[in-house]
Design an enzyme around this catalytic site. Structure first.
Site, PDB file in Angstrom:
ATOM      1  N   GLU A  48      15.301 -93.101  74.081  1.00 56.48           N
ATOM      2  CA  GLU A  48      14.127 -92.409  74.598  1.00 56.48           C
ATOM      3  C   GLU A  48      13.153 -92.319  73.419  1.00 56.48           C
ATOM      4  OE1 GLU A  48      14.492 -88.232  75.549  1.00 56.48           O
ATOM      5  OE2 GLU A  48      12.631 -88.242  76.699  1.00 56.48           O
ATOM      6  N   ARG A 274      30.256 -90.497  70.310  1.00 58.70           N
ATOM      7  CA  ARG A 274      29.186 -90.793  69.370  1.00 58.70           C
ATOM      8  C   ARG A 274      29.627 -90.429  67.958  1.00 58.70           C
ATOM      9  NH1 ARG A 274      26.465 -86.273  72.064  1.00 58.70           N
ATOM     10  NH2 ARG A 274      26.812 -84.432  70.787  1.00 58.70           N
ATOM     11  N   LYS A 284      19.247 -84.887  67.150  1.00 54.18           N
ATOM     12  CA  LYS A 284      17.803 -85.061  67.028  1.00 54.18           C
ATOM     13  C   LYS A 284      17.097 -83.710  66.964  1.00 54.18           C
ATOM     14  CE  LYS A 284      16.601 -88.985  69.731  1.00 54.18           C
ATOM     15  NZ  LYS A 284      15.933 -89.527  70.925  1.00 54.18           N
TER      16      LYS A 284
END
Length: 577
Positions: A48, A274, A284
């Site tokens: 994104e 992850r 993030k």
RNA sequence: UGGGGCGUCGUCAAGCGGUAAGACACCAGCUUUUGGAGCUGGCAUUCCCAGGUUCGAAUCCUGGCGCCCCAGCCA
């Protein structure tokens, strides 16, 4: 030289029988063997564009692009840009730059979910026609209420049974902008009692008057992730859609849309854990906080785990790829030791970085028996790991600088560098012996060392065969160039900062040390950006791409060399930076 | 008293019923004009626990325990 031109992927290595494959590659191997998708493998990396990539993304990129390549397939780059309020083209540009830097290429397959808005809209209409979706007038709060809880089923929305024609009309008017933001949604009609909350009539379209960075004001309704992602995958002919564990619960919904609609193909979603790494954070949202609260100097601060930060710090793309390959892929959540990343980095740098001498904390040395005006050029090897790198000449003279850490007036047992009365070797030059220590009468600080040299030891070996315990780096005072050098240490003092209530509480106050007045050998006056140098005995360094100028050289320490002496000190309780 | 995952060396991670790969870290030694690099050796009688099946189980079965994710009109 060790510049970024070395960012070519290791090359295609197809999985061979008997190889130990991770569960995803095993699965793909089976699919190919079974003739699924006619043996075709097509993946995608779907960021994104709402922030910068970090090394956790590198794991995903290496997996997505890497497996595709290994199986002779393709990998698309697709921006998942369905939420205009959070996204921006500048992020997209940075992401493309990072993916290329890492060494991967999507060819002509750059896609945007927003390119599919019309098709997505048409799919939604199809769902409505089939009685599988409805326009709901509940507010966000009401939807939450009706959804039930983790342990209690939800209740049907009062709008769930609207007629197809009414839904069609309402949805069209949502699109036309007749209704307020948030006043209505389009929802999939699935099962309000499902144990999986994602299946409790998920919202698939919301009304949002925001200018989209690519479609402008063309749309005031935007599709949600779950609806968009599976259909985008299908539209692109993706065979294997790899994502992180968080989406495991979404797989039934991913499959539901593809089963209910008339789509080109039905990709397989596979989830993996992850990356987490010790002494840093990978979210993030939290990285953004570090930037916004000023704990670091931007997204490309060399202490950040962002690709921009690592890149500025001097990390090579190859070392990151190698790291990603060594950590493996599994479903188990874990925290990888940052030492492994540093290891793959050193492994790469050791082979390619030109050696050079630099004194970070200078201590003046006068060679008393060396002629005042004499300057000799000594030959130095550029890279002992690579004979083809050749040699260079370094000036030697009466006044030198050595590292302050390399002299101790009262040396402990295992310290075998310079000390009063002791003889050591100056690399590529001469043996010197310390004959006197000059101190500032006020502070007692050592200001200068008086030494003598043995002219017979030129080049660094003694004709009489006598040995010295230490070889030290040095720089000729008169010829040295000055520079600022920035030393970096882990950003956090704890392996898992998130185990803290507030991760900022364990920020390392010493993560950045700025040294000025460092003295480098003259060849470094022509140091090139993007080249990583080894400052002998100290570590790997590169020019800071942001702050270094023609007049003020600024170097960043990429990583230290492994340091046996530091470990000895650590054991005995003392340490230095 | 919902649903979905996961538990093998300090850290990652193979293993898929035949008797615990590999890597990093660590330790020891050799070597060395970087206390770098390199080389050699060491490092899980045991796989979350407890039962069971089997000639044989980390792998199969049963029951526990522990950890993670999900209640955005974010992705």
């Amino acid at each position: 030289m060790s510049a970024d031109s070395d960012n070519k992927p290791a090359g295609k290595k197809s999985p061979a029988p008997g190889d130990s494959l991770d569960f995803i590659r095993s699965r793909i191997t089976e699919d190919v063997a079974a003739g699924k998708n006619n043996g075709r493998v097509h993946t995608r990396f779907p960021p994104e564009p709402n922030g910068y990539l970090h090394i956790g993304h590198a794991k995903a990129i290496c997996l997505d692009f890497g497996t595709a390549e290994e199986f002779g397939g393709l990998c698309n780059l697709r921006f998942d840009d369905t939420n205009p309020v959070k996204e921006d083209v500048r992020y997209a540009e940075s992401i493309m730059d990072d993916v290329h830097w890492l060494g991967f290429d999507w060819g002509d397959r750059l896609y945007w979910a927003s390119d599919y808005f019309q098709k997505l809209h048409d799919f939604a209409v199809q769902l409505i026609r089939d009685g599988k979706a409805y326009v709901c007038d509940l507010t966000a709060d009401e939807i939450r209420e009706y959804r039930g809880t983790l342990t209690e089923p939800g209740r049907d929305s009062p709008y769930r049974d609207r007629s197809v024609s009414e839904n069609l009309d309402l949805f069209e008017r949502m699109r036309a902008g007749e209704f307020e933001d948030g006043s209505r949604t389009l929802r999939a009609k699935i099962d309000m009692a499902s144990g999986n909350l994602n299946m409790r009539d998920p919202v698939i379209y919301r009304i949002l008057r925001a200018t989209h960075h690519r479609t402008g004001d063309k749309w005031c309704i935007y599709p949600m992730y779950d609806f968009t992602h599976c259909l985008s995958d299908s539209l692109e002919g993706i065979t294997h859609s790899l994502c992180d564990l968080d989406f495991e619960d979404h797989r039934p919904l991913y499959d539901w849309f593809l089963d209910e609609l008339d789509v080109p193909c039905h990709p397989q979603q596979i989830e993996f854990a992850r990356l987490n790494m010790s002494y840093t954070i990978m979210s993030k949202r939290l990285l953004r906080r570090l930037v916004e609260e000023g704990h670091v100097n931007g997204w490309d601060d060399p202490r950040m785990p962002t690709l921009q930060g690592l890149r500025r710090r001097g990390y090579t793309p190859k070392s990151i790829r190698e790291f990603c390959s060594r950590i493996g892929v599994a479903k188990r959540e874990s925290i990888v030791d940052v030492a492994l990343l540093e290891h793959t980095l050193r492994e790469d740098l050791n082979k390619h970085a030109p050696r050079v001498m630099a004194v970070l904390r200078p201590l003046k040395v006068i060679i008393e028996n060396y002629p005042e005006d004499k300057v000799e050029m000594v030959e130095a090897v550029n890279n002992p790991e690579d004979p083809s790198a050749g040699t260079r000449e370094v000036p030697f003279s009466r006044e030198l600088f050595i590292e302050r850490d390399d002299f101790l007036e009262d040396p402990p047992k295992k310290f075998f560098r310079l000390a009063p009365g002791r003889e050591v070797r100056l690399r590529y030059a001469y043996f010197i012996t310390c004959v006197d220590v000059i101190k500032d009468p006020e502070s007692g600080e050592i200001t200068e060392l008086r030494c003598t040299y043995d002219p017979a030891t030129r080049g660094g070996s003694a004709p009489d065969g006598r040995k010295v315990k230490a070889t030290m780096h040095w720089v000729s005072a008169e010829h040295a160039v000055e520079a600022e050098v920035r030393l970096y240490d882990q950003l956090f003092t704890e392996e898992n900062p998130l185990a803290r209530d507030d991760f900022t509480a364990c920020l390392n106050p010493n993560s950045l040390t700025v040294l000025t007045g460092c003295r480098l050998e003259p060849s470094l006056a022509a140091a090139k950006p993007r080249v990583r140098y080894q400052f002998e005995r100290l570590g790997y360094f590169c020019i800071d791409s942001v702050d270094s100028t023609e007049t003020t050289l600024v170097f960043d320490r990429t990583v230290t060399l492994r340091d046996a002496w530091a470990r000895i000190q650590k054991k005995s309780g003392t340490k230095s930076n």
